[in-house]
Enzyme design. Structure first.
Site, short mmCIF file in Angstrom:
data_model
loop_
_atom_site.label_atom_id
_atom_site.label_comp_id
_atom_site.label_asym_id
_atom_site.label_seq_id
_atom_site.Cartn_x
_atom_site.Cartn_y
_atom_site.Cartn_z
N CYS A 195 -7.60 -63.45 1.89
CA CYS A 195 -8.45 -62.58 2.72
C CYS A 195 -9.66 -63.39 3.23
O CYS A 195 -9.52 -64.58 3.54
CB CYS A 195 -8.84 -61.35 1.89
SG CYS A 195 -9.44 -59.93 2.82
N THR A 196 -10.84 -62.80 3.27
CA THR A 196 -12.00 -63.50 3.81
C THR A 196 -12.55 -64.58 2.87
O THR A 196 -13.54 -65.24 3.21
CB THR A 196 -13.12 -62.50 4.17
OG1 THR A 196 -13.34 -61.64 3.05
CG2 THR A 196 -12.74 -61.67 5.38
#
Lengths: 227, 227
Positions: free
Chosen positions: A99-100
């Site tokens: 993800c981020t």
């Protein structure tokens, strides 16, 4: 096989707990969740997870994995965390994110010239850090392995597990964890979900953290990354 | 919308953390992880999760969810845990489980006459508790919602979320969590994995807990459930 996850306040906990479930089944796996102190770390889902080690305890690991979440901008601005990611990432056999978390790897200078992925809504920011954004659920480029948003961490972990321990081992873990996904709907990407659901996402993100994108870009600039 | 998960030593943490990630996005969601005390609870993946509440703190909830894992036999033998599951389950709007958590619901008498599912390797034990085993990733029968093994908890949670908050809400959460699964292999069920991988699973299970099945059957008998 020492696997070190960065744990931080505001983590999207499934970014960590999904891959950790799979990677804990690697032969000889030792999982560490690493943060400033051993105090409980609040996640985005209303409960806390305990770190197993501090930055000083874990100067190196075979696998570094950085999850994402709302707290990513604060992590990038927190020098001890970014220094630890840079240090462990410089020597790890595998440098990975979900993800981020890819934006943290990027801010630590670990994605320059590498293909990478992240959550769909933040994909364009990868280029800020010198990475080459690729639209895929898992991207492996040399020893960098990055997963897409949240649940992509499970596909990422199975792919990484096969690269480390072989396909037969990964397949046996897939069976043990009954990973035969059958979502009741088919709206897991912007293209499949359509513009109305994308607008729902954007409205919620803007409400929770209206300046998050600007903050990330400003943090990147402070670190010397400019568009 | 108060969602109470049973947390216990030896939990397969993804049984809880997968559904918790999704269900925390229900409108007005409050997640509690409930156990005897507020001390950290060790999971199967090498780290601990903090309970948010004790049994006495949570006499009722809108959704009860019981995850599974190696510690399930001890939970069934632990009267305060089983009493809490029985009490909260008797009044909850939704009585749910993931993986072998269904055996705890069963031991609490909450699955008598209900269709249910659990991890594929323990499916036959559902009948011991008077449930009707159904081979499916999610089974909903009136207000009982049960998920299959581990990762099935994500499909279960999306299905439950749609039942509670509507399909549009569930679809928006699916997009936010980028749930567009793409496993690199297709070995998530015994039929797809084939007998060699099933044998690998059974050998590992026998090594980790050789008498687990017998212990569960004995515990069931003590509670008055007989085959």
């Amino acid at each position: 096989m020492h696997i070190a996850f960065l744990l931080f306040p505001g983590i999207t906990q499934l970014d960590l707990t999904g891959p950790a479930q799979f990677l804990s089944r690697l032969p000889g796996a030792k999982i560490d969740l690493v943060w400033d102190s051993l105090d409980p770390v609040p996640t985005d889902a209303g409960f806390s997870i305990l770190p197993t080690a501090t930055f000083a305890d874990v100067p190196r690991a075979d696998v570094l994995c950085v999850p994402g979440g709302m707290g990513v901008a604060q992590v990038i601005d927190h020098a001890p965390a970014l220094d630890w990611v840079r240090q462990v990432g410089s020597e790890a056999t595998w440098v990975t994110s979900v993800c981020t978390g890819a934006l943290v790897l990027g801010a630590a200078g670990l994605l320059r010239g590498y293909k990478a992925t992240t959550h769909w809504a933040w994909h364009d920011l990868l280029a800020l850090f010198g990475a080459e954004p690729v639209q895929a659920r898992t991207v492996i480029d040399r020893n960098r392995a990055t997963g897409g948003g949240v649940t992509a961490g499970i596909d990422f972990a199975l792919t990484l597990m096969a690269a480390i321990a072989g396909e037969d081992h990964a397949k046996a873990v897939q069976l043990a964890l009954e990973y035969d996904p059958a979502p009741p709907f088919d709206t897991g990407t912007p293209a499949k979900a359509g513009p109305a659901l994308v607008a729902v996402y954007q409205a919620r993100a803007n409400k929770l953290a209206p300046h998050r994108r600007d903050e990330l870009i400003a943090s990147a600039a402070r670190l010397g990354f400019t568009a």
